[in-house]
Design an enzyme around this catalytic site. Structure first.
Site, PDB file in Angstrom:
ATOM      1  N   LYS A  55      -2.865   3.216   4.018  1.00  0.00           N
ATOM      2  CA  LYS A  55      -3.213   2.704   5.317  1.00  0.00           C
ATOM      3  C   LYS A  55      -2.085   1.872   5.913  1.00  0.00           C
ATOM      4  O   LYS A  55      -2.112   1.536   7.087  1.00  0.00           O
ATOM      5  CB  LYS A  55      -4.442   1.785   5.173  1.00  0.00           C
ATOM      6  CG  LYS A  55      -5.659   2.457   4.615  1.00  0.00           C
ATOM      7  CD  LYS A  55      -6.807   1.448   4.404  1.00  0.00           C
ATOM      8  CE  LYS A  55      -6.911   1.169   2.933  1.00  0.00           C
ATOM      9  NZ  LYS A  55      -8.123   0.416   2.547  1.00  0.00           N
ATOM     10  N   GLU A 111       7.418   5.688   6.915  1.00  0.00           N
ATOM     11  CA  GLU A 111       6.944   4.744   5.877  1.00  0.00           C
ATOM     12  C   GLU A 111       7.052   3.311   6.364  1.00  0.00           C
ATOM     13  O   GLU A 111       8.044   2.936   6.989  1.00  0.00           O
ATOM     14  CB  GLU A 111       7.824   4.876   4.627  1.00  0.00           C
ATOM     15  CG  GLU A 111       7.197   5.666   3.494  1.00  0.00           C
ATOM     16  CD  GLU A 111       6.032   4.954   2.821  1.00  0.00           C
ATOM     17  OE1 GLU A 111       5.236   4.272   3.484  1.00  0.00           O
ATOM     18  OE2 GLU A 111       5.922   5.086   1.591  1.00  0.00           O
ATOM     19  N   ASP A 112       6.053   2.514   6.067  1.00  0.00           N
ATOM     20  CA  ASP A 112       6.112   1.097   6.407  1.00  0.00           C
ATOM     21  C   ASP A 112       7.129   0.369   5.518  1.00  0.00           C
ATOM     22  O   ASP A 112       8.029  -0.292   5.999  1.00  0.00           O
ATOM     23  CB  ASP A 112       4.717   0.458   6.293  1.00  0.00           C
ATOM     24  CG  ASP A 112       3.959   0.911   5.056  1.00  0.00           C
ATOM     25  OD1 ASP A 112       4.483   1.751   4.300  1.00  0.00           O
ATOM     26  OD2 ASP A 112       2.836   0.445   4.834  1.00  0.00           O
ATOM     27  N   ASP A 115       9.921   0.100  -1.697  1.00  0.00           N
ATOM     28  CA  ASP A 115      10.345  -0.885  -2.696  1.00  0.00           C
ATOM     29  C   ASP A 115      11.132  -0.150  -3.788  1.00  0.00           C
ATOM     30  O   ASP A 115      12.317   0.078  -3.645  1.00  0.00           O
ATOM     31  CB  ASP A 115       9.102  -1.592  -3.226  1.00  0.00           C
ATOM     32  CG  ASP A 115       9.434  -2.803  -4.073  1.00  0.00           C
ATOM     33  OD1 ASP A 115      10.575  -3.280  -4.006  1.00  0.00           O
ATOM     34  OD2 ASP A 115       8.551  -3.273  -4.812  1.00  0.00           O
ATOM     35  N   LYS A 143      13.164  -2.550   1.085  1.00  0.00           N
ATOM     36  CA  LYS A 143      13.416  -3.604   0.102  1.00  0.00           C
ATOM     37  C   LYS A 143      14.357  -3.041  -0.952  1.00  0.00           C
ATOM     38  O   LYS A 143      13.890  -2.446  -1.926  1.00  0.00           O
ATOM     39  CB  LYS A 143      12.091  -4.058  -0.517  1.00  0.00           C
ATOM     40  CG  LYS A 143      11.179  -4.739   0.494  1.00  0.00           C
ATOM     41  CD  LYS A 143       9.797  -4.965  -0.070  1.00  0.00           C
ATOM     42  CE  LYS A 143       9.721  -6.205  -0.892  1.00  0.00           C
ATOM     43  NZ  LYS A 143       8.314  -6.508  -1.293  1.00  0.00           N
ATOM     44  N   PHE A 164       7.456 -10.749  -1.662  1.00  0.00           N
ATOM     45  CA  PHE A 164       6.233 -10.058  -1.280  1.00  0.00           C
ATOM     46  C   PHE A 164       5.838 -10.518   0.125  1.00  0.00           C
ATOM     47  O   PHE A 164       5.668 -11.716   0.365  1.00  0.00           O
ATOM     48  CB  PHE A 164       5.116 -10.343  -2.282  1.00  0.00           C
ATOM     49  CG  PHE A 164       3.881  -9.543  -1.999  1.00  0.00           C
ATOM     50  CD1 PHE A 164       3.783  -8.230  -2.437  1.00  0.00           C
ATOM     51  CD2 PHE A 164       2.842 -10.083  -1.258  1.00  0.00           C
ATOM     52  CE1 PHE A 164       2.664  -7.468  -2.140  1.00  0.00           C
ATOM     53  CE2 PHE A 164       1.723  -9.332  -0.966  1.00  0.00           C
ATOM     54  CZ  PHE A 164       1.627  -8.027  -1.412  1.00  0.00           C
ATOM     55  N   VAL A 165       5.724  -9.592   1.042  1.00  0.00           N
ATOM     56  CA  VAL A 165       5.418  -9.950   2.433  1.00  0.00           C
ATOM     57  C   VAL A 165       4.119  -9.279   2.895  1.00  0.00           C
ATOM     58  O   VAL A 165       3.672  -8.285   2.301  1.00  0.00           O
ATOM     59  CB  VAL A 165       6.572  -9.543   3.383  1.00  0.00           C
ATOM     60  CG1 VAL A 165       7.808 -10.384   3.137  1.00  0.00           C
ATOM     61  CG2 VAL A 165       6.892  -8.053   3.258  1.00  0.00           C
ATOM     62  N   ASP A 171      -0.491  -5.362   3.156  1.00  0.00           N
ATOM     63  CA  ASP A 171      -1.638  -6.191   2.758  1.00  0.00           C
ATOM     64  C   ASP A 171      -1.391  -6.979   1.484  1.00  0.00           C
ATOM     65  O   ASP A 171      -0.508  -6.677   0.688  1.00  0.00           O
ATOM     66  CB  ASP A 171      -2.868  -5.296   2.540  1.00  0.00           C
ATOM     67  CG  ASP A 171      -2.746  -4.477   1.249  1.00  0.00           C
ATOM     68  OD1 ASP A 171      -1.743  -3.741   1.112  1.00  0.00           O
ATOM     69  OD2 ASP A 171      -3.627  -4.590   0.374  1.00  0.00           O
TER      70      ASP A 171
HETATM   71  P1  IMP Z   1       7.299   1.819  -4.228  1.00  0.00           P
HETATM   72  O1  IMP Z   1       8.413   2.045  -3.198  1.00  0.00           O
HETATM   73  O2  IMP Z   1       6.905   3.064  -4.935  1.00  0.00           O
HETATM   74  O3  IMP Z   1       7.645   0.694  -5.157  1.00  0.00           O
HETATM   75  O4  IMP Z   1       5.964   1.378  -3.523  1.00  0.00           O
HETATM   76  C1  IMP Z   1       5.912   0.886  -2.274  1.00  0.00           C
HETATM   77  C2  IMP Z   1       4.474   0.481  -2.044  1.00  0.00           C
HETATM   78  O5  IMP Z   1       4.247  -0.821  -2.598  1.00  0.00           O
HETATM   79  C3  IMP Z   1       4.236   0.353  -0.567  1.00  0.00           C
HETATM   80  O6  IMP Z   1       3.701   1.545  -0.022  1.00  0.00           O
HETATM   81  C4  IMP Z   1       3.286  -0.825  -0.494  1.00  0.00           C
HETATM   82  O7  IMP Z   1       1.968  -0.362  -0.629  1.00  0.00           O
HETATM   83  C5  IMP Z   1       3.612  -1.658  -1.693  1.00  0.00           C
HETATM   84  N1  IMP Z   1       4.508  -2.796  -1.369  1.00  0.00           N
HETATM   85  C6  IMP Z   1       5.803  -2.957  -1.740  1.00  0.00           C
HETATM   86  N2  IMP Z   1       6.284  -4.137  -1.321  1.00  0.00           N
HETATM   87  C7  IMP Z   1       5.285  -4.748  -0.649  1.00  0.00           C
HETATM   88  C8  IMP Z   1       5.169  -6.030   0.023  1.00  0.00           C
HETATM   89  O8  IMP Z   1       6.103  -6.852   0.120  1.00  0.00           O
HETATM   90  N3  IMP Z   1       3.950  -6.287   0.594  1.00  0.00           N
HETATM   91  C9  IMP Z   1       2.913  -5.427   0.537  1.00  0.00           C
HETATM   92  N4  IMP Z   1       2.973  -4.237  -0.086  1.00  0.00           N
HETATM   93  C10 IMP Z   1       4.144  -3.897  -0.684  1.00  0.00           C
HETATM   94 MG    MG Z   2       3.191   2.827   2.305  1.00  0.00          MG
END
Ligand code: IMP
Ligand code: MG
Length: 202
Positions: A55, A111-112, A115, A143, A164-165, A171
């Site tokens: 979401k 993508e929002d 990470d 990030k 963490f934001v 969320d």
């Molecule tokens: P990754 O890139 O596979 O590590 O996962 C990214 C997911 O982790 C995103 O889609 C978010 O749901 C969550 N996420 C990563 N950093 C944050 C943050 O700072 N705040 C909230 N959700 C985050």
């Molecule tokens: Mg996402």
């Protein structure tokens, strides 16, 4: 940017848990406008499919669509993690697939936040098997600190520090998505989740 009284008045009750604004509403608005203009130019005549994962991407997708000036289609995936171990490898279960067939289409994955990049990498691999004509990524919040997989980002909004934001779709325990800026939670809110009011009781 520390929260000041003026912000507290403007953003109300929800903003009480925010210690610091990292990216303001105005900065986000400006950046999404720039991304939309570039996408409109680059995909002119190509009618791309914009794909997002629910979401978190809700706000970015809606704002981006509003500033794109060419015909586009939009579709969503929803995922859930199997186990913590699977999650650490980026393996997720698709709980909602795309409705639009993307074979031969120009696909832009929106993508929002990225990470580690594991989830996105897994999803891109899965979409690539459907043989789209192109598959590129637009991310608003990058990030880089924990990146495990190098993913080319055709469009990038902001590099975020390793914190963490919340806000603008992101969320903490399903809350704070509806803050229009990106902020840091106060330490006591993260340490004490009981502090969150129980929405289920209302
Ligand atoms: P990754 O890139 O596979 O590590 O996962 C990214 C997911 O982790 C995103 O889609 C978010 O749901 C969550 N996420 C990563 N950093 C944050 C943050 O700072 N705040 C909230 N959700 C985050
Ligand atoms: Mg996402």
């Amino acid at each position: 940017m520390k929260m000041i009284n003026k912000d507290a008045e403007k953003y109300g009750e929800l903003a009480r848990d925010i210690g610091e604004i990292v990216i303001s509403e105005e900065e986000i608005h400006r950046k999404v406008g720039e991304l939309g203009a570039r996408i409109s130019e680059d995909y002119q005549g190509k009618c791309p499919v914009l794909v997002g994962v629910l979401k978190g991407v809700l706000f970015l997708m809606a704002d981006l669509l509003r500033v794109i000036r060419i015909p586009v289609e939009v579709d969503f995936l929803a995922v859930s993690s199997y186990t913590q171990e699977a999650r650490q490898k980026g393996v997720v279960r698709l709980v909602k697939d795309l409705e639009i067939p993307i074979h031969g289409r120009q696909v832009l994955f929106v993508e929002d936040v990225i990470d580690t990049g594991l989830t996105l990498n897994y999803l891109l691999r899965s979409l690539r098997q459907r043989q789209p004509a192109s598959l590129d990524v637009c991310v608003l919040f990058n990030k880089p600190a924990h990146r495990l997989i190098d993913i080319p980002l055709k469009y990038k909004g902001f590099d975020l520090p390793d914190r963490f934001v919340v806000g603008y779709g992101l969320d903490h325990l399903e809350r704070y998505r509806n803050l229009p800026f990106i902020g840091l939670l106060k330490a006591e809110v993260i340490q004490n989740p009981d502090h969150l009011s129980d929405c289920a009781l209302h």
